[in-house]
Motif scaffolding. Structure first.
Motif, PDB file in Angstrom:
ATOM      1  N   ALA A 141       0.832  -1.204   0.000  1.00 30.04           N
ATOM      2  CA  ALA A 141       0.000   0.000   0.000  1.00 30.04           C
ATOM      3  C   ALA A 141       0.867   1.255   0.000  1.00 30.04           C
ATOM      4  CB  ALA A 141      -0.921  -0.003   1.221  1.00 30.04           C
ATOM      5  N   LEU A 142       1.978   1.213   0.724  1.00 26.49           N
ATOM      6  CA  LEU A 142       2.916   2.344   0.727  1.00 26.49           C
ATOM      7  C   LEU A 142       3.483   2.557  -0.668  1.00 26.49           C
ATOM      8  CD1 LEU A 142       4.642   4.496   2.157  1.00 26.49           C
ATOM      9  CD2 LEU A 142       6.239   2.673   2.795  1.00 26.49           C
ATOM     10  N   GLU A 143       3.848   1.476  -1.332  1.00 22.47           N
ATOM     11  CA  GLU A 143       4.367   1.586  -2.697  1.00 22.47           C
ATOM     12  C   GLU A 143       3.310   2.140  -3.645  1.00 22.47           C
ATOM     13  OE1 GLU A 143       7.001   1.560  -5.804  1.00 22.47           O
ATOM     14  OE2 GLU A 143       7.363   1.369  -3.641  1.00 22.47           O
ATOM     15  N   ALA A 144       2.054   1.768  -3.419  1.00 20.99           N
ATOM     16  CA  ALA A 144       0.962   2.257  -4.266  1.00 20.99           C
ATOM     17  C   ALA A 144       0.802   3.771  -4.153  1.00 20.99           C
ATOM     18  CB  ALA A 144      -0.347   1.550  -3.901  1.00 20.99           C
ATOM     19  N   ILE A 145       0.911   4.310  -2.918  1.00 20.84           N
ATOM     20  CA  ILE A 145       0.755   5.768  -2.784  1.00 20.84           C
ATOM     21  C   ILE A 145       2.015   6.506  -3.235  1.00 20.84           C
ATOM     22  CG2 ILE A 145      -0.968   5.512  -0.967  1.00 20.84           C
ATOM     23  CD1 ILE A 145       1.145   6.492   1.041  1.00 20.84           C
ATOM     24  N   ARG A 146       3.132   5.810  -3.314  1.00 21.73           N
ATOM     25  CA  ARG A 146       4.314   6.413  -3.940  1.00 21.73           C
ATOM     26  C   ARG A 146       4.071   6.581  -5.435  1.00 21.73           C
ATOM     27  NH1 ARG A 146       8.877   6.095  -0.530  1.00 21.73           N
ATOM     28  NH2 ARG A 146       8.843   4.361   0.966  1.00 21.73           N
ATOM     29  N   LYS A 147       3.575   5.506  -6.052  1.00 23.71           N
ATOM     30  CA  LYS A 147       3.396   5.507  -7.501  1.00 23.71           C
ATOM     31  C   LYS A 147       2.321   6.485  -7.954  1.00 23.71           C
ATOM     32  CE  LYS A 147       5.019   0.792  -8.409  1.00 23.71           C
ATOM     33  NZ  LYS A 147       4.651  -0.570  -8.893  1.00 23.71           N
ATOM     34  N   ASP A 148       1.259   6.646  -7.184  1.00 25.55           N
ATOM     35  CA  ASP A 148       0.191   7.547  -7.624  1.00 25.55           C
ATOM     36  C   ASP A 148       0.425   8.995  -7.204  1.00 25.55           C
ATOM     37  OD1 ASP A 148      -0.623   7.841  -4.955  1.00 25.55           O
ATOM     38  OD2 ASP A 148      -2.415   6.608  -5.160  1.00 25.55           O
ATOM     39  N   GLY A 149       1.554   9.273  -6.516  1.00 21.54           N
ATOM     40  CA  GLY A 149       1.909  10.640  -6.153  1.00 21.54           C
ATOM     41  C   GLY A 149       1.393  11.114  -4.814  1.00 21.54           C
ATOM     42  N   THR A 150       0.565  10.314  -4.144  1.00 27.16           N
ATOM     43  CA  THR A 150      -0.010  10.727  -2.865  1.00 27.16           C
ATOM     44  C   THR A 150       1.067  10.938  -1.811  1.00 27.16           C
ATOM     45  OG1 THR A 150      -2.069   9.542  -3.331  1.00 27.16           O
ATOM     46  CG2 THR A 150      -1.625  10.091  -1.035  1.00 27.16           C
ATOM     47  N   TYR A 151       2.023  10.027  -1.756  1.00 28.70           N
ATOM     48  CA  TYR A 151       3.108  10.102  -0.770  1.00 28.70           C
ATOM     49  C   TYR A 151       3.852  11.433  -0.897  1.00 28.70           C
ATOM     50  CZ  TYR A 151       7.670   8.857   1.328  1.00 28.70           C
ATOM     51  OH  TYR A 151       8.838   8.834   2.056  1.00 28.70           O
ATOM     52  N   ARG A 152       4.282  11.748  -2.087  1.00 29.64           N
ATOM     53  CA  ARG A 152       5.033  12.988  -2.315  1.00 29.64           C
ATOM     54  C   ARG A 152       4.180  14.220  -2.014  1.00 29.64           C
ATOM     55  NH1 ARG A 152      10.540  13.924  -2.904  1.00 29.64           N
ATOM     56  NH2 ARG A 152      10.802  16.039  -3.697  1.00 29.64           N
ATOM     57  N   LYS A 153       2.927  14.171  -2.404  1.00 28.96           N
ATOM     58  CA  LYS A 153       2.032  15.309  -2.184  1.00 28.96           C
ATOM     59  C   LYS A 153       1.857  15.584  -0.692  1.00 28.96           C
ATOM     60  CE  LYS A 153      -2.610  16.983  -3.323  1.00 28.96           C
ATOM     61  NZ  LYS A 153      -3.891  16.658  -4.009  1.00 28.96           N
ATOM     62  N   ILE A 154       1.717  14.530   0.112  1.00 30.64           N
ATOM     63  CA  ILE A 154       1.558  14.700   1.552  1.00 30.64           C
ATOM     64  C   ILE A 154       2.814  15.332   2.151  1.00 30.64           C
ATOM     65  CG2 ILE A 154       1.382  13.455   3.754  1.00 30.64           C
ATOM     66  CD1 ILE A 154      -0.480  11.472   2.322  1.00 30.64           C
ATOM     67  N   LEU A 155       3.982  14.814   1.788  1.00 35.75           N
ATOM     68  CA  LEU A 155       5.218  15.358   2.341  1.00 35.75           C
ATOM     69  C   LEU A 155       5.412  16.813   1.936  1.00 35.75           C
ATOM     70  CD1 LEU A 155       7.827  12.465   2.047  1.00 35.75           C
ATOM     71  CD2 LEU A 155       6.007  12.838   3.720  1.00 35.75           C
ATOM     72  N   GLU A 156       5.106  17.135   0.691  1.00 35.39           N
ATOM     73  CA  GLU A 156       5.249  18.516   0.221  1.00 35.39           C
ATOM     74  C   GLU A 156       4.309  19.458   0.972  1.00 35.39           C
ATOM     75  OE1 GLU A 156       4.622  18.255  -3.953  1.00 35.39           O
ATOM     76  OE2 GLU A 156       6.710  17.708  -4.406  1.00 35.39           O
ATOM     77  N   SER A 157       3.110  18.991   1.269  1.00 31.16           N
ATOM     78  CA  SER A 157       2.143  19.846   1.955  1.00 31.16           C
ATOM     79  C   SER A 157       2.590  20.202   3.365  1.00 31.16           C
ATOM     80  CB  SER A 157       0.765  19.169   2.004  1.00 31.16           C
ATOM     81  OG  SER A 157       0.765  18.064   2.889  1.00 31.16           O
ATOM     82  N   TRP A 158       3.480  19.370   3.944  1.00 29.43           N
ATOM     83  CA  TRP A 158       3.995  19.639   5.293  1.00 29.43           C
ATOM     84  C   TRP A 158       5.441  20.116   5.271  1.00 29.43           C
ATOM     85  CZ3 TRP A 158       0.811  20.111   9.251  1.00 29.43           C
ATOM     86  CH2 TRP A 158      -0.446  19.520   9.138  1.00 29.43           C
ATOM     87  N   GLY A 159       5.998  20.354   4.076  1.00 24.15           N
ATOM     88  CA  GLY A 159       7.339  20.891   3.973  1.00 24.15           C
ATOM     89  C   GLY A 159       8.452  19.927   4.357  1.00 24.15           C
ATOM     90  N   ILE A 160       8.206  18.617   4.236  1.00 24.50           N
ATOM     91  CA  ILE A 160       9.217  17.647   4.619  1.00 24.50           C
ATOM     92  C   ILE A 160       9.566  16.705   3.453  1.00 24.50           C
ATOM     93  CG2 ILE A 160       8.620  17.718   7.061  1.00 24.50           C
ATOM     94  CD1 ILE A 160       7.055  15.130   6.676  1.00 24.50           C
ATOM     95  N   GLU A 161       9.396  17.182   2.228  1.00 25.56           N
ATOM     96  CA  GLU A 161       9.654  16.325   1.062  1.00 25.56           C
ATOM     97  C   GLU A 161      11.123  15.891   0.959  1.00 25.56           C
ATOM     98  OE1 GLU A 161       9.732  20.667  -0.297  1.00 25.56           O
ATOM     99  OE2 GLU A 161       8.493  19.392   1.011  1.00 25.56           O
ATOM    100  N   ARG A 162      12.039  16.639   1.573  1.00 20.61           N
ATOM    101  CA  ARG A 162      13.450  16.249   1.543  1.00 20.61           C
ATOM    102  C   ARG A 162      13.708  14.975   2.341  1.00 20.61           C
ATOM    103  NH1 ARG A 162      16.738  21.989   2.319  1.00 20.61           N
ATOM    104  NH2 ARG A 162      15.981  22.992   0.388  1.00 20.61           N
ATOM    105  N   ASP A 163      12.769  14.600   3.178  1.00 24.23           N
ATOM    106  CA  ASP A 163      12.933  13.398   4.004  1.00 24.23           C
ATOM    107  C   ASP A 163      12.268  12.166   3.394  1.00 24.23           C
ATOM    108  OD1 ASP A 163      14.397  14.688   5.994  1.00 24.23           O
ATOM    109  OD2 ASP A 163      12.585  15.429   6.953  1.00 24.23           O
ATOM    110  N   ALA A 164      11.872  12.267   2.143  1.00 21.82           N
ATOM    111  CA  ALA A 164      11.251  11.123   1.473  1.00 21.82           C
ATOM    112  C   ALA A 164      12.268   9.993   1.317  1.00 21.82           C
ATOM    113  CB  ALA A 164      10.724  11.533   0.103  1.00 21.82           C
ATOM    114  N   LEU A 165      11.791   8.756   1.413  1.00 19.45           N
ATOM    115  CA  LEU A 165      12.640   7.592   1.183  1.00 19.45           C
ATOM    116  C   LEU A 165      12.325   7.009  -0.189  1.00 19.45           C
ATOM    117  CD1 LEU A 165      12.583   5.671   4.583  1.00 19.45           C
ATOM    118  CD2 LEU A 165      14.384   7.131   3.668  1.00 19.45           C
TER     119      LEU A 165
END
Length: 278
Positions: A254-278
């Protein structure tokens, strides 16, 4: 003080929340169809119960109306949605969070829990963020703190059971070996309590993750600053009981699925922590 309160949102729950040691907060999923099949027990319950020590912005904290928000909250909800269930968040103090998981009070931990070898002896992890530790001081840094060694003879506030607490304890051993005064570690049950101790000048520094430090800087940029650069970089993971292999696999998918559809990145960007993405 009034100006500070105007810019800094209330981070702790109201009295009704504080009177309950463990409170489950259900977050309903949206109508998007699931993409990952969860284990039968999770599917039958129609929910995934997540243990968290809520109160570490920007990852998890309470809004003024008592509802939950934060990057971890949104990630957990998005992952549950991929499994076709709801995410139910259960408040647990950080120093008791792994015992709560082992005691089956929840299905998984998502609470800025560092993936460490000692913890892997007890639980398994699915990693989802990077992070580092930091020391926060009042603006002007009157105590001239630029790292752990400068805490000699100073007071530092930490949350009980956290990585920063263990790092300060290790530093104190070094200081004692060098014949220097040790840091006075003031331990609080909640991270927000440790922060308040710095805000009102009870301690010289507050130890926390760089994410939480960054959040406070944005809320009150004229009041706080870093006491030196971030240190002790590590990864944050969701923790599972070792026997729950199917849930681990489903969560990872499920984590991989939200990476692929962009949800993961969008959430991190909305909180200003996209540099901490794995």
């Amino acid at each position: 003080m009034r100006a500070f309160r105007a810019v800094l949102p209330r981070l702790r729950p109201g009295p009704a929340f504080l009177s309950i040691a463990l409170v489950a907060v259900s977050i309903a999923t949206t109508t998007r169809a699931q993409s990952v099949q969860p284990p039968a027990a999770i599917a039958d319950a129609r929910k995934m119960v997540i243990c968290a020590d809520i109160g570490s912005p920007p990852l998890s904290f309470y809004k003024d109306d008592g509802s939950l928000t934060g990057a971890e909250i949104e990630l957990g909800n998005a992952i549950a949605k991929q499994l076709g269930v709801s995410a139910e968040w259960k408040q647990v103090q950080f120093d008791g969070i792994i015992p709560a998981l082992i005691a089956r009070q929840c299905d998984v931990i998502m609470s800025e829990l560092y993936d460490k070898p000692k913890r892997r002896e007890v639980v398994d992890f699915v990693d989802y963020l990077a992070s580092s530790q930091s020391l926060v001081v009042l603006k002007g840094n009157a105590s001239h703190i630029t790292g752990l060694a400068d805490l000699s003879g100073k007071k530092v506030a930490v949350e009980n059971g956290t990585t920063i607490q263990s790092l300060v304890d290790e530093e104190n051993k070094k200081l004692a070996g060098e014949g220097k005064a040790q840091a006075q570690v003031v331990v609080f049950p909640k991270d927000t309590d440790a922060f308040q101790a710095l805000r009102i000048g009870q301690v010289d520094a507050y130890g926390t993750t760089i994410k939480t430090a960054g959040y406070y800087f944005k809320q009150a940029p004229d009041l706080f600053e870093l006491g030196g650069p971030p240190f002790a970089q590590a990864v944050i993971g969701a923790a599972f009981r070792k026997e729950d292999i199917d849930l681990q696999k489903a969560f990872a998918a499920a984590l991989e699925a939200i990476r692929k559809d962009g949800t993961y990145r969008k959430i991190l960007e909305s909180w200003g922590i996209e540099r901490d993405a794995l």
